[in-house]
Design an enzyme around this catalytic site. Structure first.
Site, PDB file in Angstrom:
ATOM      1  N   GLY A   1       1.292   8.348   5.077  1.00 59.87           N
ATOM      2  CA  GLY A   1       0.449   8.277   3.903  1.00 59.87           C
ATOM      3  C   GLY A   1       1.263   7.920   2.676  1.00 59.87           C
ATOM      4  O   GLY A   1       2.493   7.760   2.750  1.00 59.87           O
TER       5      GLY A   1
ATOM      6  N   SER B   1       4.347  11.897   5.364  1.00 65.39           N
ATOM      7  CA  SER B   1       4.276  11.283   6.689  1.00 65.39           C
ATOM      8  C   SER B   1       4.293  12.390   7.740  1.00 65.39           C
ATOM      9  O   SER B   1       4.959  13.409   7.576  1.00 65.39           O
ATOM     10  CB  SER B   1       5.467  10.347   6.925  1.00 65.39           C
ATOM     11  OG  SER B   1       5.497   9.319   5.965  1.00 65.39           O
ATOM     12  N   LYS B   2       3.545  12.157   8.813  1.00 66.73           N
ATOM     13  CA  LYS B   2       3.448  13.137   9.883  1.00 66.73           C
ATOM     14  C   LYS B   2       3.904  12.510  11.191  1.00 66.73           C
ATOM     15  O   LYS B   2       3.500  11.400  11.529  1.00 66.73           O
ATOM     16  CB  LYS B   2       2.006  13.638  10.005  1.00 66.73           C
ATOM     17  CG  LYS B   2       1.791  14.679  11.091  1.00 66.73           C
ATOM     18  CD  LYS B   2       0.336  15.135  11.075  1.00 66.73           C
ATOM     19  CE  LYS B   2       0.048  16.151  12.160  1.00 66.73           C
ATOM     20  NZ  LYS B   2      -1.373  16.571  12.163  1.00 66.73           N
TER      21      LYS B   2
ATOM     22  N   GLY C   1      -9.073   0.840   5.205  1.00 65.99           N
ATOM     23  CA  GLY C   1      -7.695   1.264   5.403  1.00 65.99           C
ATOM     24  C   GLY C   1      -7.470   1.813   6.802  1.00 65.99           C
ATOM     25  O   GLY C   1      -8.371   2.397   7.419  1.00 65.99           O
TER      26      GLY C   1
ATOM     27  N   ASP D   1      -5.781   4.394   7.786  1.00 61.33           N
ATOM     28  CA  ASP D   1      -5.946   5.837   7.877  1.00 61.33           C
ATOM     29  C   ASP D   1      -7.417   6.225   7.966  1.00 61.33           C
ATOM     30  O   ASP D   1      -7.788   7.149   8.694  1.00 61.33           O
ATOM     31  CB  ASP D   1      -5.284   6.526   6.689  1.00 61.33           C
ATOM     32  CG  ASP D   1      -5.757   5.988   5.339  1.00 61.33           C
ATOM     33  OD1 ASP D   1      -6.230   4.841   5.272  1.00 61.33           O
ATOM     34  OD2 ASP D   1      -5.627   6.724   4.336  1.00 61.33           O
TER      35      ASP D   1
ATOM     36  N   ASP E   1     -10.908  13.136   3.399  1.00 58.13           N
ATOM     37  CA  ASP E   1      -9.450  13.176   3.522  1.00 58.13           C
ATOM     38  C   ASP E   1      -8.861  13.377   2.132  1.00 58.13           C
ATOM     39  O   ASP E   1      -8.971  12.505   1.266  1.00 58.13           O
ATOM     40  CB  ASP E   1      -8.936  11.881   4.147  1.00 58.13           C
ATOM     41  CG  ASP E   1      -7.462  11.952   4.517  1.00 58.13           C
ATOM     42  OD1 ASP E   1      -6.781  12.916   4.108  1.00 58.13           O
ATOM     43  OD2 ASP E   1      -6.982  11.041   5.216  1.00 58.13           O
TER      44      ASP E   1
ATOM     45  N   THR F   1      -3.944  28.322 -21.025  1.00 58.45           N
ATOM     46  CA  THR F   1      -3.886  26.892 -20.684  1.00 58.45           C
ATOM     47  C   THR F   1      -3.796  26.662 -19.188  1.00 58.45           C
ATOM     48  O   THR F   1      -4.525  25.839 -18.624  1.00 58.45           O
ATOM     49  CB  THR F   1      -2.688  26.239 -21.390  1.00 58.45           C
ATOM     50  OG1 THR F   1      -2.846  26.376 -22.803  1.00 58.45           O
ATOM     51  CG2 THR F   1      -2.603  24.754 -21.038  1.00 58.45           C
TER      52      THR F   1
END
Length: 263
Positions: free
Chosen positions: A8, A12-13, A107, A109, A129, A184
């Protein structure tokens, strides 16, 4: 054994399947300049924790949304796996009907996720996703990809707030205790977190109304687990959806049939 790689924009996997079950998964920051040798050193060290080695691998399938990384990943497969990799969008037959006017714009993915979702849960379905972008993709009752929605990812929104506003700090993403922030950081966390929950649930409602059929909703991606218990519209959280899709693509391209045991 099969090495499945999903790259991605942010992470990455890498996952290994031995023909019966997934033996391990490892994640790394995406870096398009990382060489095949660098990948190999890192991956071999990670695999040894699972009692595996690079020499155990003999197949590879790759999905990447970072074209610059593909050269090095191909070399990783050729040199260290000993196989020409299957690459989504290049030499891999996906076996999915892409029902949009310009199929080439879908894409890699998103298509892999659609395949994984249909294999695991059937259709019609909405696949969310959550990564650098948050995508909502439509899978038909017969497994076709029918388009979807692309919106900025939650981390991208946080980065934009911090970068564009001098007095807004960089903060972590978490579910705030209250909707109304009293400082904030609390106000930013509430705006980003609950804003994304409303984005997700609101778009799901609109998609279902337009589609006109009951639809399953599956969430995946790096930050999807943050929404578990907060969104009232998501049916399943599945961090391994893309990997399941890559395994199915491997099979559809002549890979040995394997059993899909959970990781």
């Amino acid at each position: 054994m099969l090495l499945a790689i999903d790259v991605g924009n942010t992470n990455s996997k890498f996952a290994v399947h031995d023909g019966q079950r997934w033996r391990g998964t490892w994640r790394a920051a995406s870096n398009s300049s990382r060489t095949a040798d660098e990948y190999a050193v890192w991956l071999d060290a990670a695999m040894r924790f699972a009692g595996l080695a690079l020499s155990d691998l003999n197949h590879c399938v790759i999905s990447t949304v970072v074209p610059q990384a593909l050269f090095h990943l191909r070399n990783l497969s050729r040199r260290y796996v000993g196989a020409e990799p299957l690459v989504v969008g290049d030499n891999a037959e996906l076996g999915i009907d892409v029902r949009i006017p310009k199929p080439s714009e879908a894409g890699a993915d998103r298509l892999v996720n659609a395949i994984g979702a249909f294999i695991q849960y059937g259709g019609p379905a909405i696949v969310i996703d959550s990564g650098t972008a948050t995508t909502f993709d439509i899978v038909s009752g017969d497994g076709a990809f029918e388009g979807g929605i692309i919106s900025p990812g939650i981390n991208l929104s946080l980065q934009a707030l911090h970068t564009a506003a001098a007095r807004l700090p960089r903060i972590e993403i978490r579910k705030p205790d209250k909707v109304i922030g009293t400082d904030t950081v609390g106000a930013m966390q509430s705006g980003v977190f609950w804003g994304y929950i409303e984005l997700i649930d609101g778009l799901i409602d609109r998609i279902k109304a337009e589609y006109g059929q009951p639809m399953k909703v599956i969430a995946t991606g790096g930050v999807a687990s943050l929404f578990e218990g907060a969104s009232s519209h998501i049916d399943h959280y599945d961090q391994d959806l893309t990997t399941v899709g890559l395994l199915e693509i491997f099979e559809r391209n002549g890979g040995r049939a394997v059993q899909r045991n959970p990781m």
